[in-house]
Enzyme design. Structure first.
Site, short mmCIF file in Angstrom:
data_model
loop_
_atom_site.label_atom_id
_atom_site.label_comp_id
_atom_site.label_asym_id
_atom_site.label_seq_id
_atom_site.Cartn_x
_atom_site.Cartn_y
_atom_site.Cartn_z
N ASP A 109 0.86 -1.18 0.00
CA ASP A 109 0.00 0.00 0.00
C ASP A 109 0.90 1.24 0.00
O ASP A 109 1.85 1.33 0.78
CB ASP A 109 -0.90 0.00 1.23
CG ASP A 109 -1.89 1.15 1.20
OD1 ASP A 109 -2.95 0.99 0.56
OD2 ASP A 109 -1.60 2.19 1.81
N ASN A 168 -2.58 13.05 -4.70
CA ASN A 168 -3.81 12.95 -5.51
C ASN A 168 -4.71 14.15 -5.24
O ASN A 168 -5.31 14.72 -6.16
CB ASN A 168 -4.53 11.65 -5.19
CG ASN A 168 -5.48 11.22 -6.30
OD1 ASN A 168 -5.14 11.32 -7.47
ND2 ASN A 168 -6.65 10.75 -5.92
N HIS A 201 -6.62 14.10 -9.92
CA HIS A 201 -6.69 12.65 -10.20
C HIS A 201 -5.88 12.27 -11.44
O HIS A 201 -5.35 11.15 -11.50
CB HIS A 201 -8.15 12.23 -10.38
CG HIS A 201 -8.95 12.33 -9.13
ND1 HIS A 201 -8.75 11.52 -8.04
CD2 HIS A 201 -9.95 13.19 -8.76
CE1 HIS A 201 -9.59 11.82 -7.08
NE2 HIS A 201 -10.34 12.86 -7.49
N ASP A 253 -3.27 9.33 -11.36
CA ASP A 253 -3.31 8.15 -12.23
C ASP A 253 -1.97 7.94 -12.93
O ASP A 253 -1.51 6.79 -13.07
CB ASP A 253 -4.43 8.32 -13.26
CG ASP A 253 -5.81 8.22 -12.64
OD1 ASP A 253 -5.90 7.76 -11.49
OD2 ASP A 253 -6.79 8.62 -13.30
N ASP A 285 -4.59 2.62 -4.30
CA ASP A 285 -3.12 2.55 -4.31
C ASP A 285 -2.64 1.25 -3.67
O ASP A 285 -1.56 1.21 -3.07
CB ASP A 285 -2.53 3.75 -3.57
CG ASP A 285 -3.05 3.87 -2.14
OD1 ASP A 285 -3.96 3.09 -1.78
OD2 ASP A 285 -2.56 4.74 -1.39
#
Length: 574
Positions: A445, A453, A458, A462, A488
């Protein structure tokens, strides 16, 4: 009731009475009816077309002929009862399910033989009634009975097939003009033959009717054949009534006319069946030639006897190259031996097989095909042919592969998704259980991803995930499985695990790869990661438990300060 409804109800009985009156008008002196007596055929036609509701009106109309002869009411009622019973019986014999074609067997048994025997019985009973009521109408004895029998049966032979095949009357509208003119010429020939029989007193000349009626049966069909047959009977009746037609009243002449009518009817039925079969054959040939599926027909020994153009287009083999060669689907040697034996066994038991197979084109290219094979049996139940229908499955197979990839791939990173990881993990555990080896599952993680983010949007998030995914992939072996669960979170599956030191080294390499700065849109970004590790069979017995154990270990790593690696209980920070 509307006027049209009344007309539809009363018109059939009126036509029947007109036929009765015509039989009386053309009857020679001293005879009950003329040789042309289509009343029975007309009545059966009406009942077949309009239903049994016509019977009461037709029964009343049956009184007309005996009353025209001046017979007593009792005798007239008896004759009408016999006539009505004959109509009902022939209707029951000739009735068949709607849409059922008129076959040779049905026509011979239900239109000719049984109605003929029934008409003979009715003619005998009518002779008995006439004998009791009026001797002058049966002066010739059994010959009068023969004419009674023939008159009714001729009408049945001519008109009942039309009622059983109403589409033939519709088809008459599209009959070519030349054929109609030829039918008129044949009709004129029939009248000429009947007149010649009278002029030269040669009843034998009636046999000249045979070729004309045969032509009408084979070329003109039911309607024109019926018309010519009735024209022959009408012409004979007119000549007998108003001329000198003794030759046409002889038993031989009457039987000759009946034989001609029966022969022409059977030929018309046969020709209609033949035309229907030829039409179906032409349609099947068009389908065979134009269909996009390949079709191959073999004999009982699997030798190819016919292929269609689609076969050549799909396989690359021409018709000449294929015919006479054994079909590969029944080759019981080589790599496909077991598969083909299974196909052949199922064909012997169920008569068909279908499924996906792999075939080779003429150029050597392999392609997937969807194949359906059916066994064709002869009259004795033995296999005479096999018919294979197949289509090139390449495009559909490619779509299936693409859909399968989409269903197992994370759209953002191109890594495997949760579904693919679950399947891979389940299969790996089953293999490890058999081999006794160990597996390791990493639950990774990202640390610090959410602020990136939220701050940069976003789209940047990404892009960062795609870069991290590529780094993780590059840090692992090709046969290691890595998946993105969502957000994530990433999962990594490692097999052939030796010890925890090896796993710790791999985990540190992954942390280092993630921690390297990433420059996106001239902005330097940096995130970290926490990794939890669970091993099979030490920490779990199945895929779901192993995933939960790795997830638990990952949270232990985050609680330890992030950027850490923890093994599932007992926890070990590296």
């Amino acid at each position: 009731m509307k006027a049209s409804a009344w007309l539809a109800l009363l018109l059939p009985p009126l036509v029947y009475c007109l036929a009765q009156w015509l039989g009386w008008l053309l009857a020679p002196a001293g005879q009950y009816q003329a040789l042309f007596a289509p009343a029975t055929g007309v009545a059966v036609w009406m009942v077949l077309v309009r239903g049994r509701r016509m019977l009461p009106l037709l029964a009343a109309g049956s009184l007309l002929l005996p009353l025209l002869h001046g017979l007593p009411w009792l005798a007239a009622g008896g004759l009408a009862l016999l006539q009505t019973g004959q109509i009902m019986a022939i209707h029951r014999l000739a009735k068949r399910p709607h849409g059922m074609p008129l076959t040779l067997r049905f026509a011979a048994l239900r239109v000719v033989l049984l109605p003929g025997l029934l008409s003979m019985l009715v003619a005998g009973l009518m002779m008995l009634v006439l004998g009791l009521a009026e001797h002058d109408l049966i002066s010739d004895g059994w010959q009068d009975g023969l004419r009674l029998w023939a008159g009714g049966l001729l009408g049945v032979l001519a008109l009942v097939p039309l009622a059983l095949s109403p589409s033939s009357l519709t088809a008459l509208r599209s009959t070519p003009v030349l054929r109609l003119l030829a039918a008129l010429a044949v009709g004129a020939g029939v009248v000429a033959i009947i007149y010649a029989c009278t002029l030269f007193e040669l009843a034998e000349a009636q046999f000249l009717l045979f070729p004309l009626l045969i032509w009408s049966a084979l070329r003109a069909g039911y309607p024109l054949n019926a018309g010519i047959l009735l024209l022959a009977a009408l012409a004979a009746s007119v000549v007998i009534r108003f001329g000198s037609g003794e030759a046409l009243q002889s038993p031989a002449a009457v039987l000759a006319l009946l034989c001609a009518g029966t022969s022409s009817l059977m030929l018309a039925v046969y020709n209609r069946l033949l035309q229907r079969a030829l039409k179906a054959q032409r349609m099947a040939a068009q389908v065979f030639e134009s269909t996009h599926e390949g079709i191959v027909i073999t004999d009982a020994d699997a030798v190819i006897v016919s292929v269609n153009p689609a076969f050549s287009r799909i396989t690359g083999y021409s018709v000449a190259e294929a015919i006479g060669k054994p079909s590969r689907i029944f080759d019981t040697a080589g790599k496909v031996r077991e598969f083909n034996q299974t196909v052949h066994k199922q064909l012997q038991t169920t008569g068909m097989w279908q499924g996906e197979t792999l075939d080779r084109r003429r150029n050597g290219e392999l392609y997937p095909a969807w194949l359906s094979i059916s066994a064709v049996h002869d009259d004795k139940g033995r296999v005479s042919n096999y018919v294979g229908v197949f289509s090139d499955y390449s495009d559909r197979k490619q779509v299936e592969v693409q859909l399968q990839a989409l269903a197992h791939t994370d759209a953002l990173t191109g890594l495997s998704n949760r579904v693919a990881m679950t399947e891979a993990l389940t299969a790996a555990i089953a293999a490890a259980r058999s081999s006794g080896e160990q597996l390791a599952l990493f639950f990774l993680d990202l640390d610090g991803f959410k602020p990136v983010n939220d701050r940069h949007g976003h789209d940047v998030g990404d892009e960062l995930l795609r870069v991290i995914a590529q780094r993780l992939r590059s840090s692992l072996k090709d046969d290691d499985v890595i998946a993105r669960l969502g957000g994530d979170e990433f999962i990594i599956l490692l097999d052939h695990v030796r010890d925890t030191d090896e796993l710790a080294a791999i985990a540190q390499r992954l942390l280092a790869a993630v921690a390297q700065p990433v420059t996106l849109h001239e902005t330097a970004l940096q995130v970290g990661a926490s990794i939890g590790i669970a091993c099979y069979p030490r920490d779990a017995a199945d895929a779901q438990q192993l995933l939960k154990a790795a997830d638990s270990a990952m949270y232990q790593a985050k609680d330890a300060g992030k950027g850490q690696v923890c093994f599932h209980a007992p926890s070990v920070a590296v």
